[in-house]
Design an enzyme around this catalytic site. Sequence first.
Site, PDB file in Angstrom:
ATOM      1  N   LEU A   1     -43.995 -10.926-119.197  1.00 30.37           N
ATOM      2  CA  LEU A   1     -45.871  -9.705-119.019  1.00 30.37           C
ATOM      3  C   LEU A   1     -46.149  -9.338-120.962  1.00 30.37           C
ATOM      4  O   LEU A   1     -44.617  -9.128-121.545  1.00 30.37           O
ATOM      5  CB  LEU A   1     -45.595  -8.523-118.509  1.00 30.37           C
ATOM      6  CG  LEU A   1     -45.378  -8.146-117.354  1.00 30.37           C
ATOM      7  CD1 LEU A   1     -45.918  -6.825-116.815  1.00 30.37           C
ATOM      8  CD2 LEU A   1     -46.261  -9.109-116.502  1.00 30.37           C
TER       9      LEU A   1
ATOM     10  N   ASP B   1     -56.601 -19.369-118.284  1.00 30.85           N
ATOM     11  CA  ASP B   1     -56.679 -19.870-117.311  1.00 30.85           C
ATOM     12  C   ASP B   1     -58.327 -20.138-116.473  1.00 30.85           C
ATOM     13  O   ASP B   1     -58.291 -19.561-115.552  1.00 30.85           O
ATOM     14  CB  ASP B   1     -55.723 -19.290-116.098  1.00 30.85           C
ATOM     15  CG  ASP B   1     -54.356 -19.659-116.701  1.00 30.85           C
ATOM     16  OD1 ASP B   1     -53.762 -20.642-117.114  1.00 30.85           O
ATOM     17  OD2 ASP B   1     -53.595 -18.371-116.422  1.00 30.85           O
TER      18      ASP B   1
ATOM     19  N   HIS C   1     -51.911  -9.257-120.153  1.00 29.63           N
ATOM     20  CA  HIS C   1     -50.931  -8.707-118.100  1.00 29.63           C
ATOM     21  C   HIS C   1     -52.089  -7.226-119.017  1.00 29.63           C
ATOM     22  O   HIS C   1     -52.354  -6.848-117.576  1.00 29.63           O
ATOM     23  CB  HIS C   1     -49.939  -8.731-118.366  1.00 29.63           C
ATOM     24  CG  HIS C   1     -49.709 -10.643-118.067  1.00 29.63           C
ATOM     25  ND1 HIS C   1     -48.449 -11.030-118.919  1.00 29.63           N
ATOM     26  CD2 HIS C   1     -49.878 -11.255-116.971  1.00 29.63           C
ATOM     27  CE1 HIS C   1     -47.881 -11.989-118.561  1.00 29.63           C
ATOM     28  NE2 HIS C   1     -48.953 -12.417-117.062  1.00 29.63           N
TER      29      HIS C   1
END
Length: 288
Positions: free
Chosen positions: A30, A146, A34
């Site tokens: 993380l 992403d 995140h």
Amino acid sequence: MIIVESVEEIKKICKASNDGRVIVPTMGALHEGHIALLNKAREFGNVFATLFINPLQFNNLNDFDAYPQTIEKDIDIFDQNEVDVLFMPSTEDILDQKQIQAIDAGPTGDIWEGSFRPGHFNGVLTIVNRLFELIRPSKAIFGLKDIQQICLIYKELSSVHNVQILPVMTQRNSSGLAYSSRNSLMTEDGKRKASIIFKALKSGKEYWRTNRNLENVKGKVIELLNTEPDFEIQYVENEPLSNLMRPGEKDFSDLFGEPNLNYQLIMIAGYIEGIRLIDNIIINSDKY
Ligand code: PAF
């Protein structure tokens, strides 16, 4: 925070209606990116985070083996960020051949990132579909670093599972480098050099803003990337987001909360110190 390690147990916990469960799927290691996802999730309800390094989405075994693992630290971070339930299944349990349905991302999973990582998006959709099936969330949070991933999840899974997909801005360090689990595999010098990626994205956006000429954007971005000799370009794409849609499919307006959406992206992938990094920018939106 409750930690759940078995599929049977998570099914039991999530048997009730899907009201108020917000899922944040992760592969651990993380970072600030995140934490931004967890912060967003907390605005809406009970936070269900997942930690599973999904072998199905690695097209390269070495990449899978090298993927950073910091499980104890991750558990602390999930806890500190007020996660209600952390689901961290074993590979055998979650990928049980008899239970899991393979999801095919179709032709739009084979372009951009997909053309360099064959099967990657099938692997992502297969695991996210399984997590949605088990946890039955009303909302799911993913980062925009992403961007192809979140768009394909929205396209292929959101209606099927009646789950709202919420995007979160890419988080960056002070020099613009997007947070990524893979950054921990680079030296400090490598990280400094990798900031060329965001500089190049910004220069592309700036070029488009001042010249409104899409044709030369890619050339400008490549020109800037080439000023960092240790950055090895894998690809630079300058494409409309709508290329992820097949004819007749609805666009991404609902996902991004903007009507008549016509986003134009620049996407970069490349290597520093052998570590693969990706990043992107939307050049014609100030919102994202
Ligand atoms: O973005 C990731 O970390 C992974 O692709 C995801 C969504 C957790 C699926 O394994």
